[in-house]
Design an enzyme around this catalytic site. Structure first.
Site, PDB file in Angstrom:
ATOM      1  N   GLU A 186       6.394  -8.812   6.242  1.00  8.00           N
ATOM      2  CA  GLU A 186       7.552  -7.908   6.161  1.00  8.00           C
ATOM      3  C   GLU A 186       7.637  -7.027   7.404  1.00  8.00           C
ATOM      4  O   GLU A 186       8.636  -6.363   7.633  1.00  8.00           O
ATOM      5  CB  GLU A 186       7.423  -6.986   4.947  1.00  8.00           C
ATOM      6  N   ASP A 191     -13.254  -7.285   4.887  1.00  7.53           N
ATOM      7  CA  ASP A 191     -14.685  -7.268   4.584  1.00  7.53           C
ATOM      8  C   ASP A 191     -14.989  -8.126   3.357  1.00  7.53           C
ATOM      9  O   ASP A 191     -14.280  -8.050   2.358  1.00  7.53           O
ATOM     10  CB  ASP A 191     -15.074  -5.809   4.321  1.00  7.53           C
TER      11      ASP A 191
END
Ligand code: GLC
Length: 551
Positions: free
Chosen positions: A268, A215
């Site tokens: 990751e 956002d």
């Protein structure tokens, strides 16, 4: 940190799924209500997942469902690691996510990093302490100007109207809020803010989400010294040029460090997690910087959303969008509507088709509903044939119009109140969905309650009215999405074809797409009709305001 990730069982199909994905935006308050309080919820979403799987989308983006006092429809978050009781529980979320993955649907959640709610523990702590406290450093507190600090620290205006600075009751200092006063901006130069959001990312990644919609991605960092600015703050690059998003609160270089770091966190994890930027920046070259190889994977293409119903304008925006994103190796996205804009079905029915008023009420120009829908159906065949990733806003697949006569007493958008009604606001595109034409609340929930009233016309658009009707907008979307998948159009390559004025024509893969934006029929090239937005009687002409895919 290594994630445990036990719950994860996302669709294991191709890699870089987001390059060509069709992503459906769910606005949880208005999608489906399970408990009958008139506000949609996570169990409601879970119950309708088979509908979305059948529609043929690849992923779902959920607008915020986190703990929030709901002053801005949940974009005012008080706890980023919990579900608001309005929407259910974390266990409901996990169940919904598992069910989505079982159906082959990925889930993207909204992340709201620019500001918290004033109810967030950090802000409560900040206002409970004195100016200069460590707790205040996480936000943007400043002394005021004037003899007694009674004037705001600078001249910035809130996007929702009025001053961008407020003081908590009895407080001598001002805090910055680019949006509502209940949404204080965070200080992204603070290491704790950065580390906490990384932790929030991991919280949801560990639960198994497939990505984040970020956002106000262009707003996190403000220019040093918070200089005054003569321009007018706005979410949208204004068509008239009166608004501009090059002010000192937007698109600062430092935001990219944040996204580079977040990308490392995502990398990751397995299963190709992604981020999409909500960044109202201009020109497109600035937007492309958010999707460089080590930043986000996607950014919403609002230039496409803002394009008027005009063949040349469509050709230009498509050409430019593809070129600019190709420069950084990112996919282009295509978006026509979301929870912040008047639904495109209604915008295309205005006298300036595609204009973007800030909401429509009974006193404003009423769109031509039939014409708007006709054009929206043609636009769907344009959008879904383009290479890249397409977004669908809930109800768009039903051809749902804006609620353009909602009475002021029902309005909830803070922009309506902060501008004293000058901006009508965004409630008209957030009305609860119609699922069953004859049921109370059109089947939105088990009872009659809906947090915003639905117009009677919604009966015509209800899912059960459209299902199985070959001429319906729902079946048009289903057919187009099926073909898009079969022909792998999202991974395709666009080649423009010559066309007469007012016509957009291109080939993607084996599909020849022709969109007639004129108010008169045009000659149709040969080929087998794969799908069309209106019935094609003669086979030789493409009627006004319609589109076809030819094989
Ligand atoms: C984004 C959201 C909008 C919200 C604003 C503040 O633009 O899409 O709905 O009001 O940010 O969070």
């Amino acid at each position: 940190m290594t994630q445990t990730n036990l719950a994860r069982s996302a669709p294991q199909d191709e890699t870089t799924w987001w390059r060509h994905a069709v992503i459906y935006q769910v606005y949880p308050r208005s999608f489906a209500d399970n408990d009958g309080d008139g506000i949609g919820d996570l169990p409601g979403i879970a119950s309708r997942l088979p509908y979305l799987a059948k529609l043929g989308v690849d992923a779902i983006w959920l607008s915020p469902f986190y703990r929030s006092p709901q002053h801005d429809g949940g974009y005012d978050v008080s706890d980023y690691r919990d579900v608001d009781p309005l929407f259910g529980t974390l266990a409901d979320f996990d169940r919904m996510l598992a069910e989505a993955h079982r159906l082959g649907l990925r889930i993207i959640v909204d992340l709201v990093p620019n500001h918290t709610s004033t109810e967030h523990a950090w802000f409560r702590e900040a206002v409970a302490t004195l100016p200069g406290s460590a707790a205040r450093q996480r936000y943007i507190f400043r002394d005021g100007k004037g003899k007694d600090g009674e004037l705001p620290p600078n001249n910035w205006q809130s996007i929702f109207g009025g001053n961008a600075w407020s003081r908590a009751p009895g407080d001598s200092q001002w805090y910055l809020h680019l949006f509502d006063r209940s949404q204080p901006d965070l200080n992204w130069d603070h290491p704790e803010v950065r580390s906490d959001f990384e932790d929030v990312l991991r919280f949801w990644l560990d639960r198994g989400v497939d990505g984040f919609r970020v956002d106000v991605a262009h707003g996190l960092i403000k220019a040093e010294g918070l200089p005054d600015w003569a321009g007018q703050t706005s979410m949208v690059e204004g068509e008239e040029g009166a608004h501009s998003n090059n002010g000192p609160m937007w698109d600062q270089e430092g935001v990219h460090d944040v996204y580079r770091r977040w990308r490392q966190v995502l990398d990751e994890y397995d299963n190709d997690r992604m981020m999409v930027a909500e960044a109202w920046v201009h020109p497109p070259q600035r937007l492309a910087r958010y999707v460089r190889a080590d930043e986000m994977q996607q950014a919403f293409n609002f230039d496409y959303l803002l394009t008027h119903w005009d063949a040349q304008a469509f050709r230009d925006v498509v050409t430019r969008s593809l070129a600019v994103s190709a420069e950084v190796g990112a996919p282009t996205t295509w978006v026509m509507s979301n929870h912040d804009t008047v639904r495109h079905t209604s915008r295309y029915g205005l006298s300036v088709p595609g204009a973007r008023p800030k909401g429509i009420d009974a006193a404003g120009e009423q769109p031509n509903e039939a014409l708007g829908l006709r054009r929206a159906r043609a636009a769907a065949l344009l959008t879904l044939a383009l290479p890249g990733s397409a977004y669908i806003y809930q109800g768009e697949e039903l051809g749902l119009p804006e609620h353009t006569t909602l009475a002021a007493e029902h309005r909830q958008d803070p922009a309506f109140f902060r501008t004293s009604g000058e901006e009508i606001g965004r409630d008209g595109c957030r009305v609860p969905l119609p699922w069953q034409s004859a049921a109370p609340a059109f089947g939105f929930g088990p009872g009659t309650a809906t947090w915003l009233p639905q117009p009677v016309s919604f009966a015509r658009y209800a899912v059960d009215r459209q299902e199985g009707d070959a001429g319906s907008t729902l079946e048009l979307y289903r057919a187009a999405l099926r073909l898009r998948r079969q022909r792998d159009l999202g991974n395709g390559e666009l080649v423009w074809r010559d066309a007469e004025p007012g016509v957009v024509a291109f080939a993607n893969g084996g599909v020849h797409v022709v969109v007639n934006t004129n108010d008169h029929p045009v000659a149709l090239p040969g080929g087998e009709v794969l799908v069309s937005s209106v019935p094609l009687d003669s086979g030789h002409m493409l009627p006004a305001n319609s589109a076809v895919w030819l094989g």
